[in-house]
Design a protein around this motif. Sequence first.
Motif, PDB file in Angstrom:
ATOM      1  N   TYR A 232      11.106  -5.955  -3.723  1.00 35.88           N
ATOM      2  CA  TYR A 232      10.847  -5.853  -5.158  1.00 35.88           C
ATOM      3  C   TYR A 232       9.372  -5.585  -5.456  1.00 35.88           C
ATOM      4  O   TYR A 232       8.998  -5.279  -6.594  1.00 35.88           O
ATOM      5  CB  TYR A 232      11.329  -7.106  -5.907  1.00 35.88           C
ATOM      6  N   GLU A 233       8.540  -5.692  -4.427  1.00 34.56           N
ATOM      7  CA  GLU A 233       7.112  -5.374  -4.528  1.00 34.56           C
ATOM      8  C   GLU A 233       6.672  -4.956  -3.139  1.00 34.56           C
ATOM      9  O   GLU A 233       7.364  -5.254  -2.158  1.00 34.56           O
ATOM     10  CB  GLU A 233       6.333  -6.601  -5.025  1.00 34.56           C
ATOM     11  N   ILE A 234       5.576  -4.244  -3.016  1.00 30.42           N
ATOM     12  CA  ILE A 234       5.198  -3.658  -1.729  1.00 30.42           C
ATOM     13  C   ILE A 234       5.304  -4.649  -0.572  1.00 30.42           C
ATOM     14  O   ILE A 234       5.793  -4.327   0.506  1.00 30.42           O
ATOM     15  CB  ILE A 234       3.766  -3.077  -1.809  1.00 30.42           C
ATOM     16  N   ALA A 304       1.913  -2.417 -11.793  1.00 29.45           N
ATOM     17  CA  ALA A 304       3.333  -2.126 -11.999  1.00 29.45           C
ATOM     18  C   ALA A 304       3.884  -1.207 -10.924  1.00 29.45           C
ATOM     19  O   ALA A 304       5.022  -1.378 -10.468  1.00 29.45           O
ATOM     20  CB  ALA A 304       3.545  -1.504 -13.382  1.00 29.45           C
ATOM     21  N   LEU A 305       3.092  -0.236 -10.485  1.00 27.03           N
ATOM     22  CA  LEU A 305       3.584   0.717  -9.501  1.00 27.03           C
ATOM     23  C   LEU A 305       3.662   0.131  -8.098  1.00 27.03           C
ATOM     24  O   LEU A 305       4.141   0.792  -7.169  1.00 27.03           O
ATOM     25  CB  LEU A 305       2.723   1.978  -9.503  1.00 27.03           C
ATOM     26  N   ARG A 306       3.223  -1.102  -7.917  1.00 28.00           N
ATOM     27  CA  ARG A 306       3.460  -1.814  -6.657  1.00 28.00           C
ATOM     28  C   ARG A 306       4.886  -2.372  -6.602  1.00 28.00           C
ATOM     29  O   ARG A 306       5.353  -2.752  -5.531  1.00 28.00           O
ATOM     30  CB  ARG A 306       2.465  -2.975  -6.501  1.00 28.00           C
ATOM     31  N   MET A 307       5.556  -2.435  -7.748  1.00 29.28           N
ATOM     32  CA  MET A 307       6.870  -3.057  -7.821  1.00 29.28           C
ATOM     33  C   MET A 307       7.992  -2.038  -7.797  1.00 29.28           C
ATOM     34  O   MET A 307       7.817  -0.887  -8.199  1.00 29.28           O
ATOM     35  CB  MET A 307       6.965  -3.906  -9.094  1.00 29.28           C
ATOM     36  N   GLU A 308       9.147  -2.492  -7.340  1.00 26.51           N
ATOM     37  CA  GLU A 308      10.324  -1.628  -7.294  1.00 26.51           C
ATOM     38  C   GLU A 308      10.686  -1.111  -8.681  1.00 26.51           C
ATOM     39  O   GLU A 308      11.040   0.061  -8.843  1.00 26.51           O
ATOM     40  CB  GLU A 308      11.507  -2.405  -6.713  1.00 26.51           C
TER      41      GLU A 308
END
Length: 364
Positions: A232-234, A304-308
């Motif tokens: 859900y995150e990197i 935000a773009l680190r998250m799925e």
Amino acid sequence: MKELSLYIHIPFCEKKCDYCDFVSAKCEKDWIDKYVLKLTTEINEFDASGYIVDSIFIGGGTPTLLEPKQFKSIVDCIKAKFKIDLKEFTVEGNPNSYTQEKVDFYKSQGVTRLSVGVQSLNDKVLKGIGRIHTAKQAEDCLQMLCKSGLDINCDFMVGLPYQTLDIVKSDIQKIVEFGVTSVSCYSLILEENTPLFNKVQTGEIKLPDDDIMVDMYDIAVKILQKSGLRRYEISNFGKPCYHNIGYWRLKEYAGFGIASHSLINNIRYYNTENFEKYMSGIDYREVEEVLSESDLQKEYVMLALRMEDGILIGDFINKFGSSAYNKLLEDIDKDNIYYNITKNNIAIKPEYIYMSNSLIANLI
């Protein structure tokens, strides 16, 4: 009322790990008593009007070294100071510092999630990074915690001394078989002026090269996702941590304790890393930066773009307006092959997650 997350920093450790550059202190009861008193004073000085606390995270350090009386005094202070509607309450600890009695006590205090710093299940690897627990202690701890009925997160690292691809594969497989609800999987960051950094510099210890470290991470990711712990995150897999998502969505949070940070009314504060200054209670909190609308937008996109789920379009428009969103779409259009864009979300495609740093840099 505005939702507020609380972070409580407990800096005490039995021994500082060889890779750690965090602020820490020796674990002595009298010293901890004084620190807890200062901590509760700081909490009581906070202007809590207009806020309702929806998550608490007690981290460190090793918060599980606190005696029940010390821990309860912090929780009681929070309950007396704030209006509370908790979605999540996390406590961090190490395998050798958890006991069944402590787990039962945490449950009685409203804790819903425990995080354990396993890092590895191999004794040689653990010794190589200066951890004081053994592989057996870690396995016994995971077995105990996973029977507690609480959410259990396991911290795991790749790129460690003496670690091999086979060790990573075996360790991750064991961890998921215990039944943890989430795993935080990180690559080692070699910090200057740490014992491990010095050992690597002198050649006493050798780390896996970058290509092998990537392979280690890929193996871990494949096993985690195959086991049902979705990314859900990197660096995070499984049941999402509500508290951490608050950080990544730029919700307001208040940090208490030495070296803690806060984000209140678009102002980021930080507490001193100097123990004497913090304990004196004088000028220990400083303004790190006042975030402009542009700063907030850049941070929102970056996190935000680190998250799925990526950027939540409705949330972004509510925060920054339609014109800012249209500009974001124009910027993304240059690299749109790397993104999944729906009516609700903008997210980096999973196969391009390793390009996230460069993709995000292009946007901000």
